[in-house]
Design an enzyme around this catalytic site. Structure first.
Site, PDB file in Angstrom:
ATOM      1  N   GLU A 254      10.069  -6.387   2.699  1.00  0.00           N
ATOM      2  CA  GLU A 254       8.681  -6.281   2.251  1.00  0.00           C
ATOM      3  C   GLU A 254       8.703  -6.376   0.739  1.00  0.00           C
ATOM      4  OE1 GLU A 254       4.889  -3.301   1.723  1.00  0.00           O
ATOM      5  OE2 GLU A 254       6.740  -2.530   2.591  1.00  0.00           O
ATOM      6  N   CYS A 288       1.867  -2.650  -3.516  1.00  0.00           N
ATOM      7  CA  CYS A 288       2.030  -4.094  -3.374  1.00  0.00           C
ATOM      8  C   CYS A 288       0.950  -4.740  -2.523  1.00  0.00           C
ATOM      9  CB  CYS A 288       3.409  -4.418  -2.805  1.00  0.00           C
ATOM     10  SG  CYS A 288       3.745  -3.627  -1.220  1.00  0.00           S
TER      11      CYS A 288
END
Length: 490
Positions: A254, A288
């Site tokens: 990720e 994020c």
């Protein structure tokens, strides 16, 4: 002359033992809210990291034989103990990471819920039986643990990401070696005490602290690691993939995000403003998957910018450890502060107009940046194309939804996106055409435990959460069972 305050010291957790590095080397953890040192942790060597991997490798041989329901019961115990220790864990997280109290509480309790969810999966993950082309044959697809997992953590959600990696790894029969960020190791080593308290077998969970170039590199290169689960930057993901390529370990990455938020002229403007603000200033702007750039339709741009600016300017900034009512804390370190401010100043130099914020906060100590809105920026500018990772919202206007979608997709990253519209056709079009792993419609960017959090393009490989995230930690084993009934008859 005042006496120096003794720093707290945390130990690593390897093969069921709390230990220091035999080298004697330590890392010092800094409170980003006041720049004061708060603790030391061991700085592991390559040899110590390798030993932790070896212990996990040996432990996995017996752990995989433990019934899945029993493995799940351990996760339930972990969840219960997290809840029992909520106050202490919240304090640790606030001190080393700079979270405001409400978000720290959410992270801790969400992590407990996550362990309970993954514990329940013990009786749910399954294989298949397929029809064969041959007589007297069964084709069975079984799900088996990969072996030893490596969990490499970032600093922005350091406690929850232990749960996100450890929960599915353990319930499916893997063991795990976890490397916390050197900026935020304290919560992880406090977590290790929970693992020890609930009686997990030795070697099933290991926490190793130290630099990424030492610990992270060994976890990526070691042939006994079956899957490397990293949450971090795109550059970190590239390094892990490169290291893992030599032995073709599975990677689940990720990585960064540059989430577009599209505001159409038919949107509920007040809802859009609040959702985008909640998304952007969450965790002091260091998430994020939260809104990183805003595309607003020309018809409502003035109204939107005015309301956004007004609300952003009223967000209070300060030390969450001293004032629980503030709206936003510090960035993680000086480098992060300098990076955010540098991007804003370069955008201004190129013609950008700051409507609020645009500079570090006037606070003597700590790494604080004011919530910022900046207009008149171009699609090809740095601040639109590259991740800011701070409380800054650059705004671009658009005429048509096609134009907004094209600009949203004009980026190397593809983690999340959002659109605000009251028109079903607009919502469906965006959902079908935006090139991101997740799209949020008329809400802020926050994923569900039962969903699947995965990036497209350079935002990652693989994913987490839900049944699909559980599969990341499983190998598929196909068994062809040919029966010979005539030989088996009495």
């Amino acid at each position: 002359m005042s006496e120096a305050i003794a720093l707290k010291h945390y130990q690593m957790y390897i093969n069921g033992q709390f230990v220091d590095s035999k080298s004697g080397n330590t890392l010092t953890v800094i409170n980003p809210s006041d720049e004061q040192p708060i603790s030391t942790v061991p700085s592991a060597t390559v040899e110590e990291t390798r030993a932790a991997i070896d212990d996990a490798f040996e432990a996995q041989k017996s752990w995989k034989e433990v019934p899945a329901a029993t493995r799940g019961a351990y996760l339930h115990k972990i969840a219960e103990e997290i809840r029992n220790q909520e106050d202490d864990l919240v304090s640790i997280l606030m001190e080393e990471q700079g979270k405001i109290k409400s978000l720290a509480q959410t992270e801790i309790m969400f992590s407990a819920d996550y362990f309970d969810y993954m514990a329940a999966a013990a009786r749910m993950y399954e294989g298949e039986v397929l029809q064969s082309d041959n007589p007297n044959e069964n084709i069975m697809i079984a799900k088996q643990p990969i072996g030893v997992a490596a969990g490499i953590l970032p600093w922005n959600f350091p406690f929850f990401l232990i749960a996100r990696k450890m929960g599915p790894a353990l319930v499916t029969g893997n063991t795990i070696v976890i490397k916390p960020s050197s900026d935020t190791p304290n919560n992880a080593l406090a977590f290790a005490k929970i693992c020890d308290k609930v009686g997990l077998p030795k070697g099933v969970v290991n926490f190793v602290t130290g630099p990424g170039a030492v610990v992270g590199s060994e976890l990526s290169k070691n042939k006994k690691i079956g899957i490397i689960s990293l949450t971090g930057s795109v550059d970190s993901g590239r390094r892990v993939m490169s290291d893992a390529a030599d032995h073709l370990a599975k990677v689940s990455l990720e990585l960064g995000g540059k989430a577009p938020a599209i505001v159409c002229k038919d949107a509920d403007i007040d809802l859009a403003v609040q959702a985008i603000i909640d998304s952007r200033v969450d965790n002091n702007g260091q998430v994020c998957n939260n809104a990183e750039r805003v595309y607003v339709q020309e018809d409502v741009a003035d109204e939107f910018v005015k309301k956004l600016t007004d609300k952003m300017s009223k967000i209070t900034v300060g030390d969450p450890n001293k004032d629980e009512t503030i709206g936003m804390g510090p960035l993680i370190n000086k480098a992060a502060l300098d990076n955010v401010d540098g991007m804003v100043q370069r955008a201004v130099k190129a013609g950008g107009k700051v409507t609020t914020g645009g500079r570090p906060a006037d606070i003597d100590k700590g790494f604080y940046y004011l919530p910022t809105v900046i207009t008149n920026v171009k699609q090809d500018s740095e601040i639109i194309q590259h991740e800011i990772f701070g409380p800054v919202l650059p705004i671009v206007t658009f005429k048509t939804l096609d134009e907004a979608i094209d600009m949203s997709n004009d980026n190397d990253l593809g983690l999340t996106s959002s659109i605000f519209t009251e028109n079903l056709d607009n919502a469906a079009k965006a959902a079908n055409e935006l090139q991101d792993g997740e799209t949020y419609i008329n809400r802020y960017n926050f994923e569900a435990i039962q969903g699947f959090h995965a990036g497209w393009k350079e935002s990652g490989v693989g994913g987490a959460d839900g049944k699909h995230g559980l599969d990341e930690f499983l190998n598929t084993h196909v068994v062809y069972l040919q029966r010979h009934p005539e030989k088996g008859r009495a």
